[in-house]
Motif scaffolding. Structure first.
Motif, PDB file in Angstrom:
ATOM      1  N   LEU A  11       0.711  -1.007  -0.062  1.00 58.28           N
ATOM      2  CA  LEU A  11       0.105  -0.017   0.178  1.00 58.28           C
ATOM      3  C   LEU A  11       0.979   1.096   0.211  1.00 58.28           C
ATOM      4  O   LEU A  11       1.857   1.167   0.858  1.00 58.28           O
ATOM      5  CB  LEU A  11      -0.818   0.033   1.067  1.00 58.28           C
ATOM      6  N   VAL A  12       0.610   2.078  -0.831  1.00 55.72           N
ATOM      7  CA  VAL A  12       1.150   3.240  -0.855  1.00 55.72           C
ATOM      8  C   VAL A  12       0.311   4.358  -1.354  1.00 55.72           C
ATOM      9  O   VAL A  12      -0.607   4.300  -1.938  1.00 55.72           O
ATOM     10  CB  VAL A  12       2.543   3.311  -2.216  1.00 55.72           C
ATOM     11  N   GLN A  13       0.698   5.858  -0.784  1.00 58.10           N
ATOM     12  CA  GLN A  13      -0.112   6.878  -0.867  1.00 58.10           C
ATOM     13  C   GLN A  13       0.232   7.506  -2.319  1.00 58.10           C
ATOM     14  O   GLN A  13       1.268   7.457  -2.983  1.00 58.10           O
ATOM     15  CB  GLN A  13       0.387   7.730   0.190  1.00 58.10           C
ATOM     16  N   PRO A  14      -1.013   8.201  -3.052  1.00 56.16           N
ATOM     17  CA  PRO A  14      -0.787   8.899  -4.081  1.00 56.16           C
ATOM     18  C   PRO A  14       0.274   9.656  -3.976  1.00 56.16           C
ATOM     19  O   PRO A  14       0.702  10.462  -3.179  1.00 56.16           O
ATOM     20  CB  PRO A  14      -1.938   9.643  -4.453  1.00 56.16           C
ATOM     21  N   GLY A  15       1.214   9.811  -5.164  1.00 58.83           N
ATOM     22  CA  GLY A  15       2.448  10.567  -5.173  1.00 58.83           C
ATOM     23  C   GLY A  15       3.713   9.909  -4.682  1.00 58.83           C
ATOM     24  O   GLY A  15       4.820   9.968  -4.943  1.00 58.83           O
ATOM     25  N   GLY A  16       3.463   8.575  -4.090  1.00 56.54           N
ATOM     26  CA  GLY A  16       4.534   7.728  -3.532  1.00 56.54           C
ATOM     27  C   GLY A  16       5.223   6.892  -4.336  1.00 56.54           C
ATOM     28  O   GLY A  16       5.042   7.186  -5.814  1.00 56.54           O
ATOM     29  N   SER A  17       6.254   6.030  -4.043  1.00 53.92           N
ATOM     30  CA  SER A  17       7.132   5.404  -4.941  1.00 53.92           C
ATOM     31  C   SER A  17       7.208   3.791  -4.332  1.00 53.92           C
ATOM     32  O   SER A  17       6.928   3.723  -3.145  1.00 53.92           O
ATOM     33  CB  SER A  17       8.284   5.959  -4.692  1.00 53.92           C
ATOM     34  N   LEU A  18       7.393   2.926  -5.210  1.00 50.21           N
ATOM     35  CA  LEU A  18       7.752   1.554  -4.833  1.00 50.21           C
ATOM     36  C   LEU A  18       8.742   1.026  -5.702  1.00 50.21           C
ATOM     37  O   LEU A  18       8.729   1.672  -6.964  1.00 50.21           O
ATOM     38  CB  LEU A  18       6.466   0.816  -4.984  1.00 50.21           C
ATOM     39  N   ARG A  19       9.316   0.056  -5.290  1.00 44.55           N
ATOM     40  CA  ARG A  19      10.390  -0.663  -6.191  1.00 44.55           C
ATOM     41  C   ARG A  19      10.035  -2.205  -5.912  1.00 44.55           C
ATOM     42  O   ARG A  19      10.095  -2.787  -5.038  1.00 44.55           O
ATOM     43  CB  ARG A  19      11.902  -0.531  -5.449  1.00 44.55           C
ATOM     44  N   LEU A  20       9.681  -2.761  -7.096  1.00 45.35           N
ATOM     45  CA  LEU A  20       9.224  -4.265  -7.208  1.00 45.35           C
ATOM     46  C   LEU A  20      10.544  -4.854  -7.753  1.00 45.35           C
ATOM     47  O   LEU A  20      11.574  -4.398  -8.273  1.00 45.35           O
ATOM     48  CB  LEU A  20       8.327  -4.344  -8.267  1.00 45.35           C
ATOM     49  N   SER A  21      10.765  -6.291  -7.261  1.00 39.67           N
ATOM     50  CA  SER A  21      11.605  -7.030  -7.480  1.00 39.67           C
ATOM     51  C   SER A  21      11.278  -8.222  -8.114  1.00 39.67           C
ATOM     52  O   SER A  21       9.879  -8.572  -7.754  1.00 39.67           O
ATOM     53  CB  SER A  21      12.472  -7.510  -6.303  1.00 39.67           C
ATOM     54  N   CYS A  22      11.976  -9.031  -8.914  1.00 36.24           N
ATOM     55  CA  CYS A  22      11.540 -10.370  -9.695  1.00 36.24           C
ATOM     56  C   CYS A  22      12.940 -11.257  -9.409  1.00 36.24           C
ATOM     57  O   CYS A  22      13.949 -10.710 -10.148  1.00 36.24           O
ATOM     58  CB  CYS A  22      11.056  -9.973 -10.880  1.00 36.24           C
ATOM     59  N   ALA A  23      12.634 -12.232  -8.810  1.00 39.10           N
ATOM     60  CA  ALA A  23      13.882 -13.263  -8.684  1.00 39.10           C
ATOM     61  C   ALA A  23      13.665 -14.268  -9.619  1.00 39.10           C
ATOM     62  O   ALA A  23      12.387 -14.799  -9.609  1.00 39.10           O
ATOM     63  CB  ALA A  23      13.894 -13.659  -7.288  1.00 39.10           C
ATOM     64  N   ALA A  24      14.577 -14.598 -10.235  1.00 36.24           N
ATOM     65  CA  ALA A  24      14.266 -15.632 -11.606  1.00 36.24           C
ATOM     66  C   ALA A  24      15.319 -16.776 -11.368  1.00 36.24           C
ATOM     67  O   ALA A  24      16.392 -16.580 -10.838  1.00 36.24           O
ATOM     68  CB  ALA A  24      14.724 -14.969 -12.963  1.00 36.24           C
ATOM     69  N   SER A  25      14.767 -17.876 -11.715  1.00 38.65           N
ATOM     70  CA  SER A  25      15.731 -19.173 -11.890  1.00 38.65           C
ATOM     71  C   SER A  25      15.133 -20.252 -12.687  1.00 38.65           C
ATOM     72  O   SER A  25      14.002 -20.071 -13.194  1.00 38.65           O
ATOM     73  CB  SER A  25      15.358 -19.921 -10.166  1.00 38.65           C
ATOM     74  N   GLY A  26      15.949 -21.167 -12.847  1.00 32.52           N
ATOM     75  CA  GLY A  26      15.669 -22.214 -14.003  1.00 32.52           C
ATOM     76  C   GLY A  26      15.710 -21.864 -15.542  1.00 32.52           C
ATOM     77  O   GLY A  26      15.342 -22.356 -16.468  1.00 32.52           O
ATOM     78  N   LEU A  27      16.429 -20.602 -15.550  1.00 34.31           N
ATOM     79  CA  LEU A  27      16.820 -20.101 -16.896  1.00 34.31           C
ATOM     80  C   LEU A  27      18.210 -19.569 -16.979  1.00 34.31           C
ATOM     81  O   LEU A  27      18.980 -19.183 -16.068  1.00 34.31           O
ATOM     82  CB  LEU A  27      15.882 -19.238 -17.603  1.00 34.31           C
ATOM     83  N   ASN A  28      18.733 -19.244 -18.135  1.00 29.53           N
ATOM     84  CA  ASN A  28      19.984 -18.685 -18.218  1.00 29.53           C
ATOM     85  C   ASN A  28      19.652 -16.930 -18.304  1.00 29.53           C
ATOM     86  O   ASN A  28      19.453 -16.404 -19.343  1.00 29.53           O
ATOM     87  CB  ASN A  28      20.724 -18.894 -19.424  1.00 29.53           C
ATOM     88  N   PHE A  29      19.459 -16.655 -16.964  1.00 32.19           N
ATOM     89  CA  PHE A  29      19.182 -15.235 -16.994  1.00 32.19           C
ATOM     90  C   PHE A  29      19.763 -13.979 -17.707  1.00 32.19           C
ATOM     91  O   PHE A  29      19.035 -13.175 -18.313  1.00 32.19           O
ATOM     92  CB  PHE A  29      19.111 -14.813 -15.388  1.00 32.19           C
ATOM     93  N   LYS A  30      21.119 -14.308 -17.837  1.00 32.97           N
ATOM     94  CA  LYS A  30      22.057 -13.216 -18.480  1.00 32.97           C
ATOM     95  C   LYS A  30      21.386 -12.971 -20.106  1.00 32.97           C
ATOM     96  O   LYS A  30      21.788 -12.027 -20.497  1.00 32.97           O
ATOM     97  CB  LYS A  30      23.457 -13.690 -18.476  1.00 32.97           C
ATOM     98  N   ILE A  31      20.900 -13.954 -20.760  1.00 37.76           N
ATOM     99  CA  ILE A  31      20.488 -13.988 -22.092  1.00 37.76           C
ATOM    100  C   ILE A  31      19.164 -13.896 -22.210  1.00 37.76           C
ATOM    101  O   ILE A  31      18.555 -13.903 -23.261  1.00 37.76           O
ATOM    102  CB  ILE A  31      21.170 -15.034 -22.793  1.00 37.76           C
ATOM    103  N   ALA A  32      18.361 -13.520 -21.164  1.00 40.19           N
ATOM    104  CA  ALA A  32      16.818 -13.550 -21.469  1.00 40.19           C
ATOM    105  C   ALA A  32      16.389 -12.222 -21.289  1.00 40.19           C
ATOM    106  O   ALA A  32      16.704 -11.277 -20.615  1.00 40.19           O
ATOM    107  CB  ALA A  32      16.342 -14.337 -20.166  1.00 40.19           C
ATOM    108  N   THR A  33      15.431 -11.914 -21.974  1.00 42.74           N
ATOM    109  CA  THR A  33      14.566 -10.541 -22.002  1.00 42.74           C
ATOM    110  C   THR A  33      13.290 -10.810 -21.087  1.00 42.74           C
ATOM    111  O   THR A  33      12.846 -11.842 -21.095  1.00 42.74           O
ATOM    112  CB  THR A  33      13.864 -10.288 -23.519  1.00 42.74           C
TER     113      THR A  33
END
Length: 115
Positions: A11-33
């Protein structure tokens, strides 16, 4: 098996900021779009931004200027920095990649913008 796990919503107030993260596994992440999508209540899922293996990002017009997509290939993680959030940004945000002919999705993280 590709696994994508989003985190950072809340929950964030209007005008606020958030940083989302995505952790990936099971692939060669370095070459994945990779990409971020979102789905607001009662609406179709829409693209937020994509990032190529070399870190080149593309942001949807609807969020241009308010969103930065980035990645850390050493840690198999992708990020979405969102600023100046408003109520229309309320949605479930999903991490996505297309790998070996399949499209993979995380379970999503809910972002609620409200005072």
């Amino acid at each position: 098996q590709v696994r994508l796990a989003e985190s950072g919503g809340g929950l964030v107030q209007p005008g606020g900021s958030l940083r989302l993260s995505c952790a990936a596994s099971g692939l060669n992440f370095k070459i994945a779009t990779m990409g971020w999508y979102r789905q607001a209540p009662g609406k179709e899922r829409e693209l937020v931004a994509t990032i190529s293996p070399d870190g080149t990002g593309n942001v949807a017009d609807s969020m241009a200027g308010r969103v930065t997509i980035s990645r850390d290939n050493a840690w198999n993680r992708m990020y979405l920095q969102m600023n100046s959030l408003n109520s229309e940004d309320t949605a479930v945000y999903y991490c996505n990649t297309k790998w070996r002919g399949s499209s993979w999705w995380g379970k999503g993280t809910l972002v609620t913008v409200s005072s």
